[in-house]
Scaffold this active site. Structure first.
Site, PDB file in Angstrom:
ATOM      1  N   LYS A  21       1.483 -12.135  -0.365  1.00 20.14           N
ATOM      2  CA  LYS A  21       2.510 -12.953   0.302  1.00 20.14           C
ATOM      3  C   LYS A  21       2.473 -12.778   1.824  1.00 20.14           C
ATOM      4  CE  LYS A  21       5.854 -10.925  -1.921  1.00 20.14           C
ATOM      5  NZ  LYS A  21       5.029  -9.926  -2.649  1.00 20.14           N
ATOM      6  N   ARG A  96      14.544 -12.045  -4.401  1.00 25.03           N
ATOM      7  CA  ARG A  96      13.921 -11.199  -5.424  1.00 25.03           C
ATOM      8  C   ARG A  96      14.801 -11.083  -6.661  1.00 25.03           C
ATOM      9  NH1 ARG A  96      10.483  -8.061  -1.484  1.00 25.03           N
ATOM     10  NH2 ARG A  96       9.201  -6.596  -2.646  1.00 25.03           N
ATOM     11  N   ARG A 135      -3.917  -0.578   0.861  1.00 29.31           N
ATOM     12  CA  ARG A 135      -3.325  -1.382   1.940  1.00 29.31           C
ATOM     13  C   ARG A 135      -3.027  -0.546   3.179  1.00 29.31           C
ATOM     14  NH1 ARG A 135       1.818  -5.160   0.896  1.00 29.31           N
ATOM     15  NH2 ARG A 135       2.872  -3.237   0.252  1.00 29.31           N
ATOM     16  N   ARG A 168       1.970   2.519   4.080  1.00 25.59           N
ATOM     17  CA  ARG A 168       3.408   2.561   3.783  1.00 25.59           C
ATOM     18  C   ARG A 168       3.718   3.682   2.803  1.00 25.59           C
ATOM     19  NH1 ARG A 168       5.100  -3.563   2.495  1.00 25.59           N
ATOM     20  NH2 ARG A 168       6.311  -2.474   0.912  1.00 25.59           N
ATOM     21  N   ARG A 179       7.623  -0.135  -8.435  1.00 29.21           N
ATOM     22  CA  ARG A 179       7.913  -1.411  -7.753  1.00 29.21           C
ATOM     23  C   ARG A 179       7.430  -2.585  -8.607  1.00 29.21           C
ATOM     24  NH1 ARG A 179       4.752  -0.450  -2.768  1.00 29.21           N
ATOM     25  NH2 ARG A 179       5.208  -2.580  -2.168  1.00 29.21           N
TER      26      ARG A 179
HETATM   27  P1  ADP Z   1       2.373  -8.663  -0.390  1.00 25.86           P
HETATM   28  O1  ADP Z   1       2.928  -9.100   0.930  1.00 25.86           O
HETATM   29  O2  ADP Z   1       2.495  -9.729  -1.452  1.00 25.86           O
HETATM   30  O3  ADP Z   1       2.916  -7.334  -0.853  1.00 25.86           O
HETATM   31  P2  ADP Z   1      -0.090  -8.271   1.123  1.00 25.86           P
HETATM   32  O4  ADP Z   1      -0.293  -9.576   1.802  1.00 25.86           O
HETATM   33  O5  ADP Z   1       0.403  -7.130   1.952  1.00 25.86           O
HETATM   34  O6  ADP Z   1       0.814  -8.447  -0.212  1.00 25.86           O
HETATM   35  O7  ADP Z   1      -1.480  -7.885   0.432  1.00 25.86           O
HETATM   36  C1  ADP Z   1      -1.622  -6.667  -0.303  1.00 25.86           C
HETATM   37  C2  ADP Z   1      -2.987  -6.052  -0.020  1.00 25.86           C
HETATM   38  O8  ADP Z   1      -4.008  -6.878  -0.592  1.00 25.86           O
HETATM   39  C3  ADP Z   1      -3.325  -5.915   1.451  1.00 25.86           C
HETATM   40  O9  ADP Z   1      -4.072  -4.733   1.616  1.00 25.86           O
HETATM   41  C4  ADP Z   1      -4.169  -7.163   1.753  1.00 25.86           C
HETATM   42  O10 ADP Z   1      -5.088  -6.944   2.810  1.00 25.86           O
HETATM   43  C5  ADP Z   1      -4.888  -7.390   0.430  1.00 25.86           C
HETATM   44  N1  ADP Z   1      -5.078  -8.807   0.091  1.00 25.86           N
HETATM   45  C6  ADP Z   1      -4.225  -9.840   0.314  1.00 25.86           C
HETATM   46  N2  ADP Z   1      -4.729 -10.993  -0.186  1.00 25.86           N
HETATM   47  C7  ADP Z   1      -5.913 -10.666  -0.753  1.00 25.86           C
HETATM   48  C8  ADP Z   1      -6.930 -11.408  -1.444  1.00 25.86           C
HETATM   49  N3  ADP Z   1      -6.792 -12.727  -1.664  1.00 25.86           N
HETATM   50  N4  ADP Z   1      -8.021 -10.745  -1.887  1.00 25.86           N
HETATM   51  C9  ADP Z   1      -8.147  -9.419  -1.689  1.00 25.86           C
HETATM   52  N5  ADP Z   1      -7.242  -8.657  -1.050  1.00 25.86           N
HETATM   53  C10 ADP Z   1      -6.144  -9.274  -0.592  1.00 25.86           C
HETATM   54  P1  AMP Z   2       8.117  -5.635   0.694  1.00 23.39           P
HETATM   55  O1  AMP Z   2       7.743  -5.352   2.108  1.00 23.39           O
HETATM   56  O2  AMP Z   2       8.443  -7.062   0.446  1.00 23.39           O
HETATM   57  O3  AMP Z   2       7.116  -5.067  -0.289  1.00 23.39           O
HETATM   58  O4  AMP Z   2       9.491  -4.844   0.442  1.00 23.39           O
HETATM   59  C1  AMP Z   2       9.551  -3.428   0.568  1.00 23.39           C
HETATM   60  C2  AMP Z   2      10.828  -2.923  -0.078  1.00 23.39           C
HETATM   61  O5  AMP Z   2      11.978  -3.449   0.607  1.00 23.39           O
HETATM   62  C3  AMP Z   2      11.045  -3.321  -1.548  1.00 23.39           C
HETATM   63  O6  AMP Z   2      10.377  -2.453  -2.449  1.00 23.39           O
HETATM   64  C4  AMP Z   2      12.578  -3.229  -1.659  1.00 23.39           C
HETATM   65  O7  AMP Z   2      13.005  -1.877  -1.756  1.00 23.39           O
HETATM   66  C5  AMP Z   2      13.029  -3.751  -0.296  1.00 23.39           C
HETATM   67  N1  AMP Z   2      13.212  -5.225  -0.325  1.00 23.39           N
HETATM   68  C6  AMP Z   2      12.468  -6.155   0.335  1.00 23.39           C
HETATM   69  N2  AMP Z   2      12.921  -7.394   0.076  1.00 23.39           N
HETATM   70  C7  AMP Z   2      13.970  -7.247  -0.779  1.00 23.39           C
HETATM   71  C8  AMP Z   2      14.835  -8.157  -1.433  1.00 23.39           C
HETATM   72  N3  AMP Z   2      14.707  -9.481  -1.275  1.00 23.39           N
HETATM   73  N4  AMP Z   2      15.802  -7.654  -2.246  1.00 23.39           N
HETATM   74  C9  AMP Z   2      15.954  -6.323  -2.406  1.00 23.39           C
HETATM   75  N5  AMP Z   2      15.152  -5.405  -1.837  1.00 23.39           N
HETATM   76  C10 AMP Z   2      14.163  -5.860  -1.025  1.00 23.39           C
END
Ligand code: ADP
Ligand code: AMP
Length: 232
Positions: A21, A96, A135, A168, A179
C-alpha cells in the site's frame, strides 16, 4: 475513470500489512498530484514528536494491535479537512475496521466528498512475511524499501531524500504474525463492506512493483496520469 463528476479522487488502499500500500500510494500520489494519507505514518510522526496522541497509540502499535477507533478516526478526519485534500486523497492503512469505514463515509459526505474506489492489493501470507521481515523504511519521507525486492541505490539511504533507512520495531517476526492475524480478523471484512457498495477493485499485488502500479492505474481508468494531474 473513477473520479467524481467534479474530478476529485478519494481512494482507499486496502490490503494486509506488507501488501504494498505504501509503495503504491507513494508512486500514485506523485503521478496524480494528490496527497497520501497514511494513518501509520501519522501515528509514527506523533510518536516521534511525543504528543499525547502518540503516547496513547504507541503501546498498541508495539503490540501489533489496532489503535482504538476513537483515536484513529479523529486523527484522520482532521487530516482530510486540510487544504491539500480538496482535490482528493489516497488513504493508506485507513480504514481498518467497519466503524472506521462508516466514520470515513460520514465525514466525506459531510465535506461534500465521495469515495471513488477501494483498491485491494491481494498478496499471499508467505509473501507478506518475506516482505515485512526485509522491509527498510526512510526516517525522512517514510518510503519503503526491501533488501531483495526493492533495494535503495545507496545502502542505508533513501533514494528520494537521502535520509537514513531503519527497520520498524513492529516488523519483528512475532509482531508481524500478530499484525497479520489482526488484519484477517478486523480489516479483511472491509472487502465485503466495499464490495456491497460496488467500490471494491482487487489487484494482484504479487507482481513486480511497476506491474502492480500499471494494474492499479488500469482499474482506476487512468491511462495517462498527467490527464488527471491537470484537473483542478
Ligand atoms: P504496506 O504499506 O502495505 O505495509 P509496503 O509498501 O511498505 O507495504 O511494502 C512492504 C514491503 O514489500 C516493502 O519492503 C516494499 O519495498 C516491498 N514491496 C512492495 N511492493 C512490492 C512488490 N510488488 N514486489 C515485491 N516487494 C514489494
Ligand atoms: P501501518 O504503518 O499501516 O502498518 O500501521 C502501523 C500500526 O499503526 C498498525 O499495526 C496499528 O497499530 C496502527 N494503525 C495504523 N493505521 C491504523 C488504523 N486505521 N486503525 C488502527 N490502528 C492503526
Amino acid at each position: 475513470m473513477v473520479a467524481g463528476a467534479d474530478s476529485r479522487l478519494y481512494l482507499i488502499f486496502l490490503g494486509a500489512p506488507g501488501a504494498g500500500k505504501g509503495t503504491q500510494t507513494a508512486m500514485l500520489s506523485q503521478a496524480l498530484g494528490i496527497p497520501r494519507i497514511s494513518s501509520g505514518d501519522l501515528f509514527r510522526e506523533n510518536i516521534k514528536n511525543q504528543t499525547p496522541l502518540g503516547r496513547q497509540a504507541k503501546a498498541y502499535i508495539d503490540r501489533g494491535e489496532l489503535v482504538p477507533d476513537a483515536v484513529t478516526v479523529g486523527m484522520v478526519i482532521h487530516r482530510i479537512a486540510e487544504d491539500d485534500c480538496v482535490r482528493g486523497a489516497l488513504f493508506d492503512g485507513f480504514p481498518r475496521t467497519i466503524p472506521q469505514a462508516e466514520a470515513l463515509e460520514a465525514a466525506l459526505a459531510e465535506q461534500g466528498k465521495t469515495l471513488g474506489a477501494v483498491v485491494d492489493l491481494v498478496v499471499d501470507h508467505e509473501i507478506l512475511l518475506e516482505r515485512l521481515s526485509g522491509r527498510w523504511m526512510c526516517r525522512g519521507c517514510g518510503a519503503s524499501y526491501h533488501l531483495a525486492f526493492h533495494p535503495p541505490k545507496t545502502e542505508g539511504k533513501c533514494d528520494t531524500c537521502s535520509a537514513e533507512l531503519y527497520q520498524r520495531e513492529d516488523d519483528r517476526a512475532d509482531t508481524i504474525e500478530h499484525r497479520l492475524l489482526v488484519y484477517y480478523r478486523q480489516t479483511a471484512p472491509l472487502q465485503n463492506f466495499y464490495r456491497q457498495r460496488g467500490l471494491l477493485y482487487q489487484v494482484n499485488g504479487e507482481q513486480a512493483i511497476e506491474a502492480v502500479q500499471e494494474a492499479v492505474l488500469r482499474v482506476l481508468g487512468v491511462s495517462q496520469p498527467a490527464e488527471y494531474a491537470g484537473f483542478g
